[in-house]
Enzyme design. Structure first.
Site, mmCIF file in Angstrom:
data_model
loop_
_atom_site.group_PDB
_atom_site.id
_atom_site.type_symbol
_atom_site.label_atom_id
_atom_site.label_comp_id
_atom_site.label_asym_id
_atom_site.label_seq_id
_atom_site.Cartn_x
_atom_site.Cartn_y
_atom_site.Cartn_z
ATOM 1 N N LEU A 62 -0.559 -3.453 -2.087
ATOM 2 C CA LEU A 62 0.593 -3.820 -2.640
ATOM 3 C C LEU A 62 1.656 -3.002 -1.959
ATOM 4 C CD1 LEU A 62 -0.464 -3.387 -6.474
ATOM 5 C CD2 LEU A 62 -0.508 -5.414 -5.067
ATOM 6 N N ILE A 91 -0.891 1.431 -1.174
ATOM 7 C CA ILE A 91 0.137 1.192 -1.120
ATOM 8 C C ILE A 91 0.789 0.632 0.417
ATOM 9 C CG2 ILE A 91 2.733 1.753 -1.488
ATOM 10 C CD1 ILE A 91 1.065 1.710 -4.060
ATOM 11 N N LYS A 92 1.398 -0.296 0.663
ATOM 12 C CA LYS A 92 1.730 -0.813 1.840
ATOM 13 C C LYS A 92 3.060 -0.202 2.223
ATOM 14 C CE LYS A 92 0.831 -5.284 3.288
ATOM 15 N NZ LYS A 92 0.709 -6.673 3.088
ATOM 16 N N ILE A 93 3.074 0.502 3.514
ATOM 17 C CA ILE A 93 4.377 1.102 3.919
ATOM 18 C C ILE A 93 4.542 0.700 5.446
ATOM 19 C CG2 ILE A 93 5.668 3.180 4.653
ATOM 20 C CD1 ILE A 93 5.317 2.917 1.643
#
Length: 301
Positions: A62, A91-93
């Site tokens: 996400l 978590i997409k960074i």
């Protein structure tokens, strides 16, 4: 090799999971919005994401929308808090959240990766286009790095003057071996009239021919993943590589041959992976060859 499905369509995810070959999901906000909009108000975006996380047998990536480290950290922790009770979340960074290059944000992605990872939150570093970026993400503690293989293929083709939709389609395979042969031929022709090594090395024609067919020494998306894996293995990084922006089944095969940890694959490419003309032909012949006596073995008495 693990296979993640790259989609936000819940029915596609459920169907692929039922095949028994899916290990996780990657998606993005625009795909989620389109999927929710198709349901015409019957479900909120938050509830829709919860359903994806529940269905997935592995991590669902996400994405944050902030660009400063403090924003991305806050959003990443919020996404983890909201959705991790329903399943596994990463978590997409973005590796570099800077848009214009003059905003002093180049390293904010790494700061966010370091902080979230230190909190025990899985991080998928996205928009990785170089081995150097992947190396930095791994050192910052990323759980995953996602090199965008298809986009690098597009970029290299664009450098050679090719236009998507005219000279190639989005799903077309970039034949990097043919490209390398063509490059060598052009280089050979460009060097033919030179009288010394110095003249060849300084020739703008030679450099132009050489530079157009690669991106700083990267010759394809598959080559990008190859070099990232080489670096990670040399230094025993625990970070896993997700081959992303996959466009066709041959790319998936070549990624598997490299020993990549994960490939995230669009639904249509997954369906292409199972097909071959000779398999269908073999099935037709097999069914034609079934004799009545053998068929009777399967009849209930």
């Amino acid at each position: 090799m693990k296979i993640f499905i790259d989609t936000a369509e819940l029915e596609e995810i459920k169907q692929a999971v039922s095949w028994g070959i899916v290990d996780g999901v990657t998606t993005n906000p625009s795909l989620i919005k389109k999927a929710v909009d198709r349901r015409k108000g019957k479900i909120s975006m938050e509830d829709y994401i919860k359903e994806i996380v529940k269905v997935s047998p592995g991590p669902v990536s996400l994405e944050v929308i902030g660009r400063r480290a403090d924003e991305m950290i806050k959003q990443g922790m919020l996404l983890h808090e909201k959705f991790s009770p329903f399943g596994e979340v990463a978590i997409k960074i973005p590796i570099n959240p800077s848009v214009n290059g003059d905003e002093n944000l180049d390293f904010d992605g790494l700061k966010a990766i370091r902080h979230l990872s230190s909190e025990g939150i899985s991080v998928n570093t996205t928009l990785v286009m170089t081995p150097e970026q992947a190396l930095l993400a791994a050192k910052a503690g990323a759980t995953y790095v996602s090199p965008f293989a298809g986009r690098i293929d597009d970029y290299i083709r664009a450098n050679m003057g090719m236009k998507i939709g005219k000279d190639f389609q989005k799903g077309d395979y970039l034949d990097h071996e043919l490209l390398r042969s063509a490059r060598n031929k052009v280089l050979s022709d460009a060097m033919a009239s030179a009288t010394s090594i110095r003249e060849i090395y300084k020739s703008s024609l030679v450099h132009s021919a050489a530079d157009r067919s690669h991106d700083n020494g990267i010759y394809s998306g598959v080559d990008l993943v190859t070099r990232i894996l080489r670096i990670f293995r040399a230094y025993n990084f625990k970070t896993e590589v997700i081959a992303a922006s996959i466009r066709n089944s041959r790319q998936v095969r070549e990624m598997a041959e490299l020993g990549v940890h994960i490939a995230t694959v669009p639904f249509n490419v997954l369906k292409d992976m199972i097909k071959h003309y000779k398999t269908s032909e073999g099935m037709r012949r097999f069914m034609d060859d079934v004799v009545p006596q053998y068929r009777e073995l399967f009849m209930e008495k």
